[in-house]
Scaffold this motif. Sequence first.
Motif, PDB file in Angstrom:
ATOM      1  N   ASN A   1       0.808  -1.216   0.000  1.00  0.00           N
ATOM      2  CA  ASN A   1       0.000   0.000   0.000  1.00  0.00           C
ATOM      3  C   ASN A   1       0.845   1.272   0.000  1.00  0.00           C
ATOM      4  OD1 ASN A   1      -2.463  -1.458   0.127  1.00  0.00           O
ATOM      5  ND2 ASN A   1      -2.152  -1.741   2.351  1.00  0.00           N
ATOM      6  N   LYS A   2       2.100   1.120  -0.498  1.00  0.00           N
ATOM      7  CA  LYS A   2       2.964   2.288  -0.630  1.00  0.00           C
ATOM      8  C   LYS A   2       3.136   2.597  -2.112  1.00  0.00           C
ATOM      9  CE  LYS A   2       5.641   1.345   3.577  1.00  0.00           C
ATOM     10  NZ  LYS A   2       6.987   1.061   4.112  1.00  0.00           N
ATOM     11  N   ARG A   3       3.240   3.874  -2.392  1.00  0.00           N
ATOM     12  CA  ARG A   3       3.489   4.286  -3.767  1.00  0.00           C
ATOM     13  C   ARG A   3       4.725   5.169  -3.759  1.00  0.00           C
ATOM     14  NH1 ARG A   3       0.001   7.372  -6.209  1.00  0.00           N
ATOM     15  NH2 ARG A   3       0.212   6.403  -8.260  1.00  0.00           N
ATOM     16  N   TYR A   4       5.879   4.451  -3.769  1.00  0.00           N
ATOM     17  CA  TYR A   4       7.158   5.126  -3.652  1.00  0.00           C
ATOM     18  C   TYR A   4       7.846   5.199  -5.025  1.00  0.00           C
ATOM     19  CZ  TYR A   4       7.176   5.037   1.477  1.00  0.00           C
ATOM     20  OH  TYR A   4       6.894   5.227   2.797  1.00  0.00           O
ATOM     21  N   LEU A   5       8.633   6.248  -5.184  1.00  0.00           N
ATOM     22  CA  LEU A   5       9.506   6.387  -6.347  1.00  0.00           C
ATOM     23  C   LEU A   5      10.920   6.625  -5.841  1.00  0.00           C
ATOM     24  CD1 LEU A   5      10.410   6.943  -9.294  1.00  0.00           C
ATOM     25  CD2 LEU A   5       9.617   9.318  -8.977  1.00  0.00           C
ATOM     26  N   TYR A   6      11.817   5.686  -6.167  1.00  0.00           N
ATOM     27  CA  TYR A   6      13.238   5.894  -5.899  1.00  0.00           C
ATOM     28  C   TYR A   6      13.839   6.538  -7.151  1.00  0.00           C
ATOM     29  CZ  TYR A   6      12.565   2.616  -2.056  1.00  0.00           C
ATOM     30  OH  TYR A   6      12.122   1.980  -0.918  1.00  0.00           O
ATOM     31  N   LEU A   7      14.363   7.725  -6.999  1.00  0.00           N
ATOM     32  CA  LEU A   7      14.891   8.449  -8.148  1.00  0.00           C
ATOM     33  C   LEU A   7      16.364   8.733  -7.932  1.00  0.00           C
ATOM     34  CD1 LEU A   7      14.264   9.853 -10.834  1.00  0.00           C
ATOM     35  CD2 LEU A   7      13.783  11.942  -9.539  1.00  0.00           C
ATOM     36  N   SER A   8      17.176   8.108  -8.740  1.00  0.00           N
ATOM     37  CA  SER A   8      18.619   8.348  -8.693  1.00  0.00           C
ATOM     38  C   SER A   8      18.947   9.494  -9.630  1.00  0.00           C
ATOM     39  CB  SER A   8      19.377   7.085  -9.121  1.00  0.00           C
ATOM     40  OG  SER A   8      20.727   7.367  -9.333  1.00  0.00           O
ATOM     41  N   VAL A   9      19.640  10.502  -9.117  1.00  0.00           N
ATOM     42  CA  VAL A   9      20.009  11.688  -9.886  1.00  0.00           C
ATOM     43  C   VAL A   9      21.521  11.815  -9.858  1.00  0.00           C
ATOM     44  CG1 VAL A   9      19.821  14.187 -10.085  1.00  0.00           C
ATOM     45  CG2 VAL A   9      17.839  12.848  -9.387  1.00  0.00           C
TER      46      VAL A   9
END
Length: 823
Positions: free
Chosen positions: A175-183
């Motif tokens: 029930n999580k809506r995560y975005l891992y964003l590598s920059v």
Amino acid sequence: MFILFKLENKKKLHLFYLIVSILLTIATFLYLTFSYFSYDLEVQKRYIRDNEVVQKIYFNDLDKNGLSERFELHYLKDIKRNMLLCYNSDDILMEQFYLDGTVRKEGIHFNDWDNDNNNDLMILHVNNDTLYCDVIDVLGRKYLVKNLYVTVKDERNNSKTWFYNSYPVFDEANNKRYLYLSVATGYGIYSRSVFLIDKDKLKVINKFDSTAPIEKAYLADINFDSKNELVALTKATGNDFTKKGFHDFNSWLLIFKDSLKFFQEPKVINTYPGQSFLYQLETGKNSFMLFLNEINLPRIHASLIKLNSNLEEEKSLIVEGGLLFPVVDENSRRIYTSTREGTITIYDYDLNTVNSLKIKFERPNLVKKISAVDVNNDSLNELLVFVDGEIRVYNQELDLLTIGSSDYLLQEINDSELVTPYNSISQTALIIPTSSSIWIYSLVNNYVIANLVYLIPFLFIIYFLSFVFSGKIIAALLSYINVFNYFVKISDQGMMLLTNTGKIKKINQSLQKLLLIEEGNYLGKDFRMVLRNNDEVVEHIKNSLKGAQNSEMDLTFRRGDNYFNGIVRVKVFKSFFQYPYAYLVEVIDFSKSLLEDRYKIWSRTSQKIAHDIKTPLSTILLNLKSLQFRIDKENLSNKEVYNEDLTIIQNELDRIKNLTRNFLKFTNSEKPNFTIVDVEEIIRKSLNQFESYFDEHIRLKVDIKDKLQIKADENQLEQLFHILFENAIDAIEGEGFLKISVEEITDITTSRNVCFIEVSDNGKGIPKEIIDKIFEPYFTTKDDGTGMGLAIGKKIAEDHKGTLEFYSHNNLGTTVKLSLPLD
């Protein structure tokens, strides 16, 4: 000519054509099978890219219907703004969006942000040194997210283009809506971070900073607690010379909890300038493989390391010399590797060798990249091998399916996105970006190989009919050529065939005799050189060649004791397009016709004189015999003297009688009495009269190749042989040889068999200036000759419907050729 066998009738000839057609069909089948590939790599589309305007072209199947949409990222210099153009699969513009800030081509990503089963467009852009994230529902034509703050430029970074690359990973579990964003930045080491973004709250809730950029990241439940961990691998770029913390002189294996806290201590995997890459062998399972190219000059070697669920080494192998980046095929659970020199190896997920191949290049070449894509829509990925100038496609057994070669592949290829699946309803295609174009390929069945079963019978019929019809055409052409060559050879008219440049292709002896040209091989020589002593003829031929027109001229000149009277005629041969390709030069001698007319008049006169002499001569001879009878009865004292005088008179009268007989023979007054005679027997009988001449000084050779019988007048034939043998012995002058041969040959002009008799000697020969006169009556070079021998001999040959020809070279000898019909 060496002949293997004879094809004596049409049935055998057609059987021969049949056998050859079958052999050619089999050879063609084998050639096509081994020379053509089963597939062809065809260009479906090409998009030309203006690099000053179009930054990149993307393809993605947004609605997942099997047809890819196309997206073009443009930079508009006049307004200094980015614009994104969206086209459907039919290349029709669907929508266009003006984008905020500065957008790099690496900042465009596709994902299903709102979970509606359609991909959305995620765009990272920089505005006033701040990095934002936008999400666009292209199909819905609306923004889902606008200016989501990610980070701001680090004050320690002095680069204007501080944002370089990004890599998103979405976690929708629990029930999580995560975005891992590598920059990541470029050469600047700040900032290289991983941001945790809550998609529902639309904000960054945590981040991890390092100077090592993330190369690849996956989600995996490492401890089987139903919570995903983030497994990431950093890239060793060698920019952070402080070498503090998680610096980029090392390649780190990092495992994060969902809060970006370390799940376990980071591990150093490789060091700069080595290459590293992380592969998830099975989606959703904790099975990984590390690829390392370790560079410790001068030694370079590659390692493949399989990691277990705890990310610990389970198995490894080392390849000396290094590898290109491997390709993991999830469908077949295989790993493809290749060296730059073209050694391809396939491993299973346990790193066991399945197959290997060493590619043999026709020219020095290096492999640039490999990829695995299902390009023939058979649910199995094919291996694509890219080298300069060509794409090689292999199946999973490493059988070569096709080679696509093209000059445009020699351009610089964008390695970061070399191959992308391009889905359509009927087939899978490839996207090949180059520096100036986007090429879309598809793998299609080779038409020739696919229809080979139907093509082979058709080829057999074509071969067989070609042989039949070409055989007829060749036979007709050979017949024409042989007849032409024969008539040129035997013709009394001078003939010469020239190319359109004036080179001699054919010249007969008659022309050489008529124009007083020395005998020799003149083929391929310029006619002007050969006819250099005949200026008038040369000039006439030159004018004909120049104008490419038929022409004719009168020609008169002195030839020995006689005059040549005739014409020179030039006939031009032209192609269908009126291009002159050959010239026929004819020299026609009317002197011979005049001579023949003279012969006819002389013959009639001789016949009349012979008849006028014959009657009184018979009376004289009769009275002479009566006078001798009366003298013998009388008792005269000078009887012997009278008889001696009468004998002299008798001999002279006999001589006159023989001359009369010769006249009658020459003028056709005495017809031959035809009977079946044996040629060899008559030759032997005639030779017996000259038996005393043959010894060690004059050698005789008789070669009877065929025992022949013909219809002839035995006495006349014997007389003819006597004339020929006597002339040959006289020419030898006491030292030399005489050769006589007899054989049966075929006359190609009449297709009838003839008796061919050849009499050769190595005597003094016949001078060139008199050879045309040897058959003239009363022409002789002998002190005691009558000049009637060869004239009578030629007449005998003609009365027997034969031919008599002389070939002679001064001081080299003479050959006489006599042909007589066999029936």
